[in-house]
Design a protein around this motif. Sequence first.
Motif, PDB file in Angstrom:
ATOM      1  N   ASP A 164      -4.208  14.803   9.509  1.00 31.80           N
ATOM      2  CA  ASP A 164      -4.839  15.029   8.290  1.00 31.80           C
ATOM      3  C   ASP A 164      -6.072  13.957   7.954  1.00 31.80           C
ATOM      4  O   ASP A 164      -6.977  14.220   7.595  1.00 31.80           O
ATOM      5  CB  ASP A 164      -4.459  15.063   7.191  1.00 31.80           C
ATOM      6  CG  ASP A 164      -5.208  15.693   5.756  1.00 31.80           C
ATOM      7  OD1 ASP A 164      -5.339  16.672   6.272  1.00 31.80           O
ATOM      8  OD2 ASP A 164      -4.671  15.067   4.752  1.00 31.80           O
TER       9      ASP A 164
ATOM     10  N   LYS B  52       8.943  24.119   0.657  1.00 27.25           N
ATOM     11  CA  LYS B  52       7.491  24.542   0.663  1.00 27.25           C
ATOM     12  C   LYS B  52       6.541  23.217   1.673  1.00 27.25           C
ATOM     13  O   LYS B  52       7.204  22.065   1.933  1.00 27.25           O
ATOM     14  CB  LYS B  52       7.691  22.761  -0.752  1.00 27.25           C
ATOM     15  CG  LYS B  52       6.878  23.850  -2.293  1.00 27.25           C
ATOM     16  CD  LYS B  52       6.877  23.530  -3.424  1.00 27.25           C
ATOM     17  CE  LYS B  52       6.396  22.585  -4.110  1.00 27.25           C
ATOM     18  NZ  LYS B  52       7.429  21.533  -4.726  1.00 27.25           N
ATOM     19  N   GLN B  53       5.489  23.292   2.028  1.00 27.20           N
ATOM     20  CA  GLN B  53       4.857  22.901   2.969  1.00 27.20           C
ATOM     21  C   GLN B  53       5.175  21.801   1.793  1.00 27.20           C
ATOM     22  O   GLN B  53       3.763  21.285   1.523  1.00 27.20           O
ATOM     23  CB  GLN B  53       3.502  23.745   3.146  1.00 27.20           C
ATOM     24  CG  GLN B  53       2.319  22.754   3.649  1.00 27.20           C
ATOM     25  CD  GLN B  53       2.855  22.471   5.371  1.00 27.20           C
ATOM     26  OE1 GLN B  53       4.086  23.538   5.881  1.00 27.20           O
ATOM     27  NE2 GLN B  53       2.155  21.665   5.936  1.00 27.20           N
ATOM     28  N   GLN B  54       4.590  20.150   3.358  1.00 27.71           N
ATOM     29  CA  GLN B  54       4.366  19.647   3.119  1.00 27.71           C
ATOM     30  C   GLN B  54       4.575  18.530   4.589  1.00 27.71           C
ATOM     31  O   GLN B  54       5.513  18.836   5.504  1.00 27.71           O
ATOM     32  CB  GLN B  54       5.978  18.204   2.227  1.00 27.71           C
ATOM     33  CG  GLN B  54       6.984  18.895   2.846  1.00 27.71           C
ATOM     34  CD  GLN B  54       7.709  16.891   2.515  1.00 27.71           C
ATOM     35  OE1 GLN B  54       7.631  16.567   1.068  1.00 27.71           O
ATOM     36  NE2 GLN B  54       9.132  16.853   2.975  1.00 27.71           N
ATOM     37  N   ASN B  55       3.796  17.697   4.131  1.00 21.96           N
ATOM     38  CA  ASN B  55       2.626  16.816   5.664  1.00 21.96           C
ATOM     39  C   ASN B  55       3.815  15.511   5.996  1.00 21.96           C
ATOM     40  O   ASN B  55       4.197  15.322   5.117  1.00 21.96           O
ATOM     41  CB  ASN B  55       1.948  16.297   5.810  1.00 21.96           C
ATOM     42  CG  ASN B  55       0.418  17.611   4.968  1.00 21.96           C
ATOM     43  OD1 ASN B  55       0.985  19.012   5.592  1.00 21.96           O
ATOM     44  ND2 ASN B  55      -0.640  17.787   4.834  1.00 21.96           N
TER      45      ASN B  55
ATOM     46  N   LYS C 185      -2.648  26.436   9.404  1.00 19.98           N
ATOM     47  CA  LYS C 185      -3.173  27.385   8.612  1.00 19.98           C
ATOM     48  C   LYS C 185      -4.216  26.914   7.337  1.00 19.98           C
ATOM     49  O   LYS C 185      -4.922  28.322   6.761  1.00 19.98           O
ATOM     50  CB  LYS C 185      -1.802  28.209   7.992  1.00 19.98           C
ATOM     51  CG  LYS C 185      -0.948  29.093   9.215  1.00 19.98           C
ATOM     52  CD  LYS C 185       0.175  29.236   8.841  1.00 19.98           C
ATOM     53  CE  LYS C 185       1.175  29.560   9.523  1.00 19.98           C
ATOM     54  NZ  LYS C 185       2.262  30.069   9.710  1.00 19.98           N
ATOM     55  N   GLY C 186      -3.666  26.438   6.504  1.00 21.95           N
ATOM     56  CA  GLY C 186      -4.965  25.917   5.439  1.00 21.95           C
ATOM     57  C   GLY C 186      -6.422  25.467   5.551  1.00 21.95           C
ATOM     58  O   GLY C 186      -6.858  25.012   4.377  1.00 21.95           O
ATOM     59  N   LYS C 187      -6.707  25.650   6.681  1.00 17.55           N
ATOM     60  CA  LYS C 187      -7.779  24.431   7.022  1.00 17.55           C
ATOM     61  C   LYS C 187      -8.653  25.879   7.781  1.00 17.55           C
ATOM     62  O   LYS C 187      -9.052  25.977   9.286  1.00 17.55           O
ATOM     63  CB  LYS C 187      -7.559  23.307   7.983  1.00 17.55           C
ATOM     64  CG  LYS C 187      -6.595  22.896   7.008  1.00 17.55           C
ATOM     65  CD  LYS C 187      -7.715  21.509   6.562  1.00 17.55           C
ATOM     66  CE  LYS C 187      -6.601  20.126   5.812  1.00 17.55           C
ATOM     67  NZ  LYS C 187      -6.353  20.917   4.991  1.00 17.55           N
ATOM     68  N   PRO C 188      -9.165  26.313   7.701  1.00 19.43           N
ATOM     69  CA  PRO C 188     -10.292  28.023   8.013  1.00 19.43           C
ATOM     70  C   PRO C 188     -10.924  26.857   9.173  1.00 19.43           C
ATOM     71  O   PRO C 188     -11.637  25.943   9.210  1.00 19.43           O
ATOM     72  CB  PRO C 188     -10.554  28.704   7.253  1.00 19.43           C
ATOM     73  CG  PRO C 188     -10.542  27.603   6.203  1.00 19.43           C
ATOM     74  CD  PRO C 188      -9.053  26.855   5.839  1.00 19.43           C
TER      75      PRO C 188
ATOM     76  N   ASP D 282       1.482  24.985  10.370  1.00 28.30           N
ATOM     77  CA  ASP D 282       1.837  25.124   8.924  1.00 28.30           C
ATOM     78  C   ASP D 282       0.859  24.596   7.621  1.00 28.30           C
ATOM     79  O   ASP D 282      -0.398  25.158   7.801  1.00 28.30           O
ATOM     80  CB  ASP D 282       2.985  25.329   7.592  1.00 28.30           C
ATOM     81  CG  ASP D 282       3.969  25.752   8.698  1.00 28.30           C
ATOM     82  OD1 ASP D 282       3.751  26.260   9.582  1.00 28.30           O
ATOM     83  OD2 ASP D 282       5.089  25.682   8.444  1.00 28.30           O
ATOM     84  N   TYR D 283       0.197  23.041   8.466  1.00 29.82           N
ATOM     85  CA  TYR D 283      -1.023  22.640   7.948  1.00 29.82           C
ATOM     86  C   TYR D 283      -2.356  23.084   8.616  1.00 29.82           C
ATOM     87  O   TYR D 283      -3.022  23.097   7.351  1.00 29.82           O
ATOM     88  CB  TYR D 283      -1.075  21.505   8.563  1.00 29.82           C
ATOM     89  CG  TYR D 283      -1.957  20.079   8.359  1.00 29.82           C
ATOM     90  CD1 TYR D 283      -2.580  19.462   6.808  1.00 29.82           C
ATOM     91  CD2 TYR D 283      -2.704  20.035   9.067  1.00 29.82           C
ATOM     92  CE1 TYR D 283      -3.127  19.188   7.309  1.00 29.82           C
ATOM     93  CE2 TYR D 283      -3.768  19.492   9.032  1.00 29.82           C
ATOM     94  CZ  TYR D 283      -4.314  19.317   7.878  1.00 29.82           C
ATOM     95  OH  TYR D 283      -6.061  18.412   8.253  1.00 29.82           O
TER      96      TYR D 283
END
Length: 609
Positions: free
Chosen positions: A548, A537-540, A579-582, A576-577
Amino acid sequence: MVGAKMATASIRERQTVALKRMLNFNVPHVKNSTGEPVWKVLIYDRFGQDIISPLLSVKELRDMGITLHLLLHSDRDPIPDVPAVYFVMPTEENIDRMCQDLRNQLYESYYLNFISAISRSKLEDIANAALAANAVPQVAKVFDQYLNFITLEDDMFVLCNQNKELVSYRAINRPDITDTEMETVMDTIVDSLFCFFVTLGAVPIIRCSRGTAAEMVAVKLDKKLRENLRDARNSLFTGDTLGAGQFSFQRPLLVLVDRNIDLATPLHHTWTYQALVHDVLDFHLNRVNLEESSGLENTPAGARPKRKNKKSYDLTPVDKFWQKHKGSPFPEVAESVQQELESYRAQEDEVKRLKSIMGLEGEDEGAISMLSDNTAKLTSAVSSLPELLEKKRLIDLHTNVATAVLEHIKARKLDVYFEYEEKIMSKTTLDKSLLDIISDPDAGTPEDKMRLFLIYYISAHQAPSEADLEQYKKALTDAGCNLNPLQYIKQWKAFAKMASAPASYGNTTTKPMGLFSRVMNTGSQFVMEGVKNLVLKQQNLPVTRILDNLMEMKSNPAIVFVVGGGNYIEYQNLIDYIKGKPGKHILYGCSELFNATQFVKQLSQLGQK
């Protein structure tokens, strides 16, 4: 937003272009220029070799006219009618050896390229040697290349490999380090970072954690960049190097963090492919070395066991499977290898048919790939043969690498360690006692147990009581652990507690999905029973969280650099982080890249009394 995209014309591309220009006598290398390249020899030191080898294959070097590549300090025969391109660090001994080459008239002409800027006095040494040897006309060019760093991925670089103990975590955190030694360490790091930004063609906005080695790096780098920009005529950040002002409106953010903000992650057992390969195999500058276990089954009784063959594989950006799966959880990788294998088997008959059409049944595959150029014209069917064989090569490679990783997972119960550490780091309730795992002779090596305990110790808000600690220490000692790393971590934690709160690692992470899915049934190459199919599960992680906080407001590309060493777990977490920030780009760099074994060794040296 062309600028932002170009801003990270990947560092890999930029360093490769710079190397090709250098190999082309420092003239930009044009792809489709007809005619033979000029034949030349390449002379490098170990530093140069480490920079070139992850970026250019032997075939690419040959295409650039490099017929021979030799180490500077090896015995080299004179080749008087060929130009030589040197790519070395400007050290005393390297320069002595180059002067000796001039005196011995080894080559027709000399193109001297320094990985990092050469000092005025050393330049004069070369000039004097050239004069004395009557070789002035032969020294064609002398260049500072500013390439003193190693690029491993489009978005990842490391400062050095040869003298990495000079900038290691241990070097920076030695209690007895003198100020002058610390200056040297910092200057070494700053020199490489400066080269990195020259190659990137950008002046960064620098952010750092206060009161740490990262802040010392920040101050020195800032000074060096300012001095260079002030000298407008010789500045490395103006004119054509910037590729037509692609950074005119976008300076990258450089986030300098200190390894000490998070010592748990580099000790963590991992579950993604690339990080696992680095953790359990011999994986170094994108090359993995495997010992092939030679079959003992068919050895007659009493015969000596066969010697193990060593095989090495390059895991490169050209490898589509690697690019797609290096960040995937291991069970997914095993499943994908199996799928690729099955799809290849379906085409295998096609391969046989093509081979027989060409009358190549018994040929070895290397020979066929050589043919591909001339025979592709014969028939369209043939053109797919090299492609299929390449696919087969990659499937074999990943079958071997993944099998080797799986052997470690099963022998050491790495899935159990990974899952348990994730629970510790995310403060989830633990389902079994730490003492049980430490005392279980079937679970992991002494080092695995030590890593687990250190993570527990680092992550605990409240250090265990002396009585509990004694009990843990006894169990660790009985399990064969060396307690030196714990000595150091105890001092570190006492110190860090005064400085700040410990890093927190977010909340729950893995959910086991029951055992492996249907593809992993008995027909598979990978016998996975007993290995948990854990999903991430993605977690930073702490470093990602720092980024961030800094990135929220800005669209600038960011470079996260860890002073004191980094690892693939952190790199993957950042990737991975993002990837969620286009529209956002990041690069990860570190002063050295270590796996847990190498890190534990450094902690152990620091903990020795």
